[in-house]
Design a protein around this motif. Structure first.
Motif, mmCIF file in Angstrom:
data_model
loop_
_atom_site.group_PDB
_atom_site.id
_atom_site.type_symbol
_atom_site.label_atom_id
_atom_site.label_comp_id
_atom_site.label_asym_id
_atom_site.label_seq_id
_atom_site.Cartn_x
_atom_site.Cartn_y
_atom_site.Cartn_z
ATOM 1 N N THR A 110 -34.134 -9.668 -12.353
ATOM 2 C CA THR A 110 -33.674 -8.531 -11.557
ATOM 3 C C THR A 110 -32.737 -8.937 -10.431
ATOM 4 O OG1 THR A 110 -35.655 -8.641 -10.148
ATOM 5 C CG2 THR A 110 -35.752 -7.198 -12.068
ATOM 6 N N GLU A 111 -32.706 -10.217 -10.102
ATOM 7 C CA GLU A 111 -31.777 -10.681 -9.072
ATOM 8 C C GLU A 111 -30.432 -10.980 -9.728
ATOM 9 O OE1 GLU A 111 -33.541 -13.994 -7.139
ATOM 10 O OE2 GLU A 111 -35.269 -12.860 -6.371
ATOM 11 N N GLY A 112 -29.406 -10.241 -9.315
ATOM 12 C CA GLY A 112 -28.123 -10.358 -9.984
ATOM 13 C C GLY A 112 -28.272 -10.052 -11.455
ATOM 14 N N PRO A 113 -28.801 -8.867 -11.797
ATOM 15 C CA PRO A 113 -29.145 -8.567 -13.187
ATOM 16 C C PRO A 113 -27.946 -8.638 -14.122
ATOM 17 C CG PRO A 113 -29.083 -6.556 -11.876
ATOM 18 C CD PRO A 113 -28.980 -7.704 -10.913
ATOM 19 N N ALA A 114 -28.225 -8.949 -15.368
ATOM 20 C CA ALA A 114 -27.174 -9.056 -16.382
ATOM 21 C C ALA A 114 -26.504 -7.700 -16.585
ATOM 22 C CB ALA A 114 -27.770 -9.549 -17.691
ATOM 23 N N ARG A 115 -25.187 -7.739 -16.738
ATOM 24 C CA ARG A 115 -24.430 -6.507 -16.968
ATOM 25 C C ARG A 115 -23.990 -6.367 -18.416
ATOM 26 N NH1 ARG A 115 -25.632 -3.447 -12.544
ATOM 27 N NH2 ARG A 115 -25.476 -4.743 -10.672
ATOM 28 N N THR A 116 -24.268 -7.381 -19.226
ATOM 29 C CA THR A 116 -23.946 -7.298 -20.645
ATOM 30 C C THR A 116 -25.143 -7.787 -21.450
ATOM 31 O OG1 THR A 116 -23.047 -9.525 -20.946
ATOM 32 C CG2 THR A 116 -21.534 -7.832 -20.114
ATOM 33 N N ALA A 117 -25.225 -7.325 -22.709
ATOM 34 C CA ALA A 117 -26.310 -7.757 -23.583
ATOM 35 C C ALA A 117 -26.222 -9.254 -23.851
ATOM 36 C CB ALA A 117 -26.270 -6.964 -24.888
ATOM 37 N N LEU A 118 -24.990 -9.771 -23.979
ATOM 38 C CA LEU A 118 -24.821 -11.190 -24.245
ATOM 39 C C LEU A 118 -25.291 -12.033 -23.066
ATOM 40 C CD1 LEU A 118 -23.851 -13.445 -26.069
ATOM 41 C CD2 LEU A 118 -21.530 -13.113 -25.170
ATOM 42 N N THR A 119 -24.952 -11.604 -21.854
ATOM 43 C CA THR A 119 -25.412 -12.333 -20.673
ATOM 44 C C THR A 119 -26.930 -12.326 -20.591
ATOM 45 O OG1 THR A 119 -23.384 -11.755 -19.476
ATOM 46 C CG2 THR A 119 -25.268 -12.463 -18.161
ATOM 47 N N LEU A 120 -27.518 -11.189 -20.891
ATOM 48 C CA LEU A 120 -28.984 -11.092 -20.870
ATOM 49 C C LEU A 120 -29.577 -12.051 -21.899
ATOM 50 C CD1 LEU A 120 -31.625 -9.760 -19.971
ATOM 51 C CD2 LEU A 120 -31.197 -7.957 -21.654
ATOM 52 N N LEU A 121 -29.014 -12.073 -23.098
ATOM 53 C CA LEU A 121 -29.519 -12.969 -24.135
ATOM 54 C C LEU A 121 -29.439 -14.421 -23.680
ATOM 55 C CD1 LEU A 121 -30.499 -13.507 -27.022
ATOM 56 C CD2 LEU A 121 -28.102 -13.447 -27.756
ATOM 57 N N ARG A 122 -28.320 -14.799 -23.061
ATOM 58 C CA ARG A 122 -28.173 -16.185 -22.604
ATOM 59 C C ARG A 122 -29.194 -16.533 -21.526
ATOM 60 N NH1 ARG A 122 -21.534 -15.946 -22.419
ATOM 61 N NH2 ARG A 122 -21.192 -16.578 -24.603
ATOM 62 N N ARG A 123 -29.455 -15.580 -20.626
ATOM 63 C CA ARG A 123 -30.437 -15.831 -19.570
ATOM 64 C C ARG A 123 -31.840 -15.964 -20.148
ATOM 65 N NH1 ARG A 123 -29.172 -12.161 -14.305
ATOM 66 N NH2 ARG A 123 -31.069 -13.234 -13.654
ATOM 67 N N VAL A 124 -32.132 -15.166 -21.172
ATOM 68 C CA VAL A 124 -33.442 -15.258 -21.810
ATOM 69 C C VAL A 124 -33.599 -16.605 -22.506
ATOM 70 C CG1 VAL A 124 -34.897 -14.318 -23.644
ATOM 71 C CG2 VAL A 124 -33.729 -12.766 -22.062
ATOM 72 N N ARG A 125 -32.566 -17.027 -23.219
ATOM 73 C CA ARG A 125 -32.636 -18.320 -23.905
ATOM 74 C C ARG A 125 -32.803 -19.468 -22.907
ATOM 75 N NH1 ARG A 125 -27.782 -17.427 -28.380
ATOM 76 N NH2 ARG A 125 -29.102 -16.508 -30.037
ATOM 77 N N LYS A 126 -32.105 -19.394 -21.790
ATOM 78 C CA LYS A 126 -32.233 -20.433 -20.767
ATOM 79 C C LYS A 126 -33.646 -20.457 -20.190
ATOM 80 C CE LYS A 126 -30.105 -22.001 -16.425
ATOM 81 N NZ LYS A 126 -29.048 -21.714 -15.418
ATOM 82 N N ALA A 127 -34.210 -19.256 -19.957
ATOM 83 C CA ALA A 127 -35.565 -19.176 -19.416
ATOM 84 C C ALA A 127 -36.583 -19.707 -20.424
ATOM 85 C CB ALA A 127 -35.890 -17.724 -19.043
ATOM 86 N N LEU A 128 -36.385 -19.401 -21.705
ATOM 87 C CA LEU A 128 -37.292 -19.903 -22.737
ATOM 88 C C LEU A 128 -37.267 -21.426 -22.799
ATOM 89 C CD1 LEU A 128 -36.567 -17.310 -25.576
ATOM 90 C CD2 LEU A 128 -38.716 -17.569 -24.316
ATOM 91 N N ALA A 129 -36.071 -22.021 -22.678
ATOM 92 C CA ALA A 129 -35.960 -23.475 -22.709
ATOM 93 C C ALA A 129 -36.643 -24.100 -21.493
ATOM 94 C CB ALA A 129 -34.487 -23.878 -22.762
ATOM 95 N N ALA A 130 -36.457 -23.465 -20.321
ATOM 96 C CA ALA A 130 -37.089 -23.989 -19.108
ATOM 97 C C ALA A 130 -38.605 -23.906 -19.210
ATOM 98 C CB ALA A 130 -36.578 -23.219 -17.889
ATOM 99 N N ASP A 131 -39.110 -22.800 -19.749
ATOM 100 C CA ASP A 131 -40.556 -22.653 -19.888
ATOM 101 C C ASP A 131 -41.121 -23.631 -20.907
ATOM 102 O OD1 ASP A 131 -40.677 -20.720 -17.990
ATOM 103 O OD2 ASP A 131 -41.407 -19.123 -19.292
ATOM 104 N N ALA A 132 -40.381 -23.840 -21.997
ATOM 105 C CA ALA A 132 -40.848 -24.790 -23.009
ATOM 106 C C ALA A 132 -40.987 -26.185 -22.411
ATOM 107 C CB ALA A 132 -39.880 -24.807 -24.190
ATOM 108 N N ALA A 133 -40.078 -26.533 -21.510
ATOM 109 C CA ALA A 133 -40.156 -27.838 -20.855
ATOM 110 C C ALA A 133 -41.386 -27.941 -19.959
ATOM 111 C CB ALA A 133 -38.893 -28.080 -20.035
ATOM 112 N N ARG A 134 -41.877 -26.794 -19.497
ATOM 113 C CA ARG A 134 -43.094 -26.765 -18.668
ATOM 114 C C ARG A 134 -44.349 -26.638 -19.511
ATOM 115 N NH1 ARG A 134 -42.930 -21.816 -15.186
ATOM 116 N NH2 ARG A 134 -44.819 -22.743 -14.322
ATOM 117 N N GLY A 135 -44.189 -26.541 -20.821
ATOM 118 C CA GLY A 135 -45.337 -26.413 -21.703
ATOM 119 C C GLY A 135 -45.793 -24.989 -21.920
ATOM 120 N N LEU A 136 -44.949 -24.023 -21.566
ATOM 121 C CA LEU A 136 -45.299 -22.616 -21.749
ATOM 122 C C LEU A 136 -44.759 -22.100 -23.070
ATOM 123 C CD1 LEU A 136 -44.516 -21.159 -18.193
ATOM 124 C CD2 LEU A 136 -46.685 -22.055 -19.061
#
Length: 481
Positions: free
Chosen positions: A260-286
């Protein structure tokens, strides 16, 4: 905080005052009625709910008698009151609740109750309000709503008319739309267009070969019903991607992802942010579940930030992926489906439906497997649609909504998800302005609001509408003395 209903006694029958009519008494309408009673308290006013079923709160989703049709959310996240998330969980341990069948609880202690039990819970909380006259249940469908000056004339199937100061549209989900590829089966008894219709699945003989079109939660419920009936002819489940609703994940830490901070204005940007978050969480074991839980919690803000064109792009390219991760399958249902697949009783296909023709051997269904240029064929005896409600057809298929459209008081939302509304839930007329006194509850408002299919989101929206409705009523005169 323990959230309870307002005290109700026969003396609480509301005197003359404003009338709020709720069209539809499934979960969406019942939740609005319940919260209205909380907010109105001792103020004059009458809540009238039009619902053909014998009880409020069951609706289409929670009327199913099949014990294998379970909530896909655990007990501690199902509630009529957002401030009290354990409301349903406590009720399950009360004397008012039914005994649950063995296997309803997981090893972690989470209960995935049959959907009928949740319907019983909602009905139980509306019953004292009805008995006290705080809520009036008119057991009839609405056939027409007419604007009469600043009020509305709500006519039911008996011809009776209730004059209302405000109207909340909480109508049921429409049935699935028949794909053009299955047009040859229109009116054919071998086609089940609406699997939620009472008794239709019971008509499927155990020896029939069955094709289910759609592979989400509805398909899983249908499969569970057929297995309970002793189905042995084999089941084929078809969808374009072959994706299925994903299971629930382990208990784990929350993600640190923020959308929600500086929310994505395009579907592609949102997808990229989700993928980045998934990779970061996977590195934490989530697992991926943490990110999707955060996306769900922040869904309204994420949706509001996307322009209309980007919302369309999301629905076209990402909706199927969102649905299978957002709408997770109950562990017990997942186990039934997995065992059936291992036993060869069900087969999943990632393929496009091309057409169907009746032959002496049965219904010859032509498909194109995903990634292939060649056609394949399935011969079955029965086809069942599990493609989900056709929300884009809800106005045309409902006489009450169609009557409002004739008067220019409602219009489909531009994404064909339901009815056009303002962010506050007011219906937008064909002139482009909000219609005073006309509100939209539940999933029909999701084109504007975003995610509105799950109980937590529908409950929060019902609470919002109740406050909005009461705020719009004339304020009681102050007592001087």
């Amino acid at each position: 905080m323990y959230f309870t209903s307002v005290p109700v006694t026969p003396a609480a029958v509301c005197p003359a005052g404003p009338v709020i009519a709720i069209v539809g008494g499934g979960y969406s309408g019942a939740a609005v009625a319940w919260h209205l009673a909380q907010v109105l308290k001792d103020r004059p006013g009458r809540i009238v709910v039009f619902e053909p079923r014998a009880e409020l709160g069951r609706g289409l989703a929670y009327s199913t008698p099949d014990p294998d049709h379970r909530l896909n959310v655990p007990d501690h996240r199902m509630t009529l009151a957002i401030e009290d998330p354990l409301h349903f969980k406590r009720w399950l341990t009360s004397e008012a609740a039914p005994l649950l069948a063995p296997g309803s609880a997981t090893l972690a202690g989470e209960i995935f109750a049959p959907r009928a039990v949740f319907g019983q819970y909602v009905a139980a909380h509306l019953a004292p309000l009805i008995a006290a006259g705080r809520v009036v249940h008119r057991q009839s469908a609405v056939t027409r709503i007419s604007a009469t000056g600043a009020q509305f004339a709500v006519q039911d199937a008996s011809g009776a008319i209730v004059t209302a100061d405000q109207v909340v549209l909480a109508v049921s989900h429409p049935p699935p739309a028949l794909p053009s590829e299955l047009a040859a089966l229109r009116h054919d008894p071998a086609l089940i267009e609406d699997p939620s219709a009472p008794g239709v699945l019971a008509a499927v003989s155990p020896q029939e070969r069955v094709l289910i079109v759609g592979s989400g939660l509805t398909a899983a419920d249908i499969l569970c019903s057929l297995i309970r009936q002793g189905q042995r002819g084999g089941v084929q489940i078809l969808s374009r991607h072959g994706w299925r609703s994903q299971p629930h994940g382990p208990k784990q830490a929350e993600t640190t992802a923020e959308f929600t901070e500086g929310p994505a204005r395009t579907a592609l940007t949102l997808l990229r942010r989700v993928r980045k978050a998934l990779a970061a969480d996977a590195a934490r074991g989530l697992s991926w579940h943490a990110v999707f839980d955060r996306l769900r919690a922040q869904g309204p803000a994420i949706w509001a930030a996307l322009p209309l064109a980007e919302r369309r792009r999301f629905l076209r390219h990402l909706r199927a992926l969102w649905d299978i991760h957002r709408f997770r399958i109950a562990p017990q249902t997942h186990d039934i489906v997995s065992r059936a697949e291992r036993a060869g009783r069900v087969e999943f296909h990632a393929a496009r439906l091309i057409g169907v023709a009746r032959t002496p051997q049965g219904l010859l269904t032509t498909i194109r497997p995903r990634g292939s240029s060649h056609l394949a064929h399935l011969t079955v005896d029965r086809v069942i649609l599990a493609t989900g409600p056709a929300h884009g057809q809800v106005i045309a298929g409902n006489p009450a909504l169609a009557s409002l459209q004739e008067q220019g008081l409602v219009q489909p939302d531009p994404l064909a998800l339901g009815i056009a509304t303002t962010p506050q839930g007011r219906a937008i007329g064909q002139a482009g302005a909000a219609v005073p006194g006309l509100f939209v509850a539940g999933p029909l408002a999701r084109g504007t609001v975003g995610e509105l299919m799950g109980v937590p989101e529908v409950t929060a929206w019902a609470e919002h509408l109740a406050r909005q409705l009461v705020a719009d009523l004339p304020q009681p005169a102050a007592v001087v003395g």
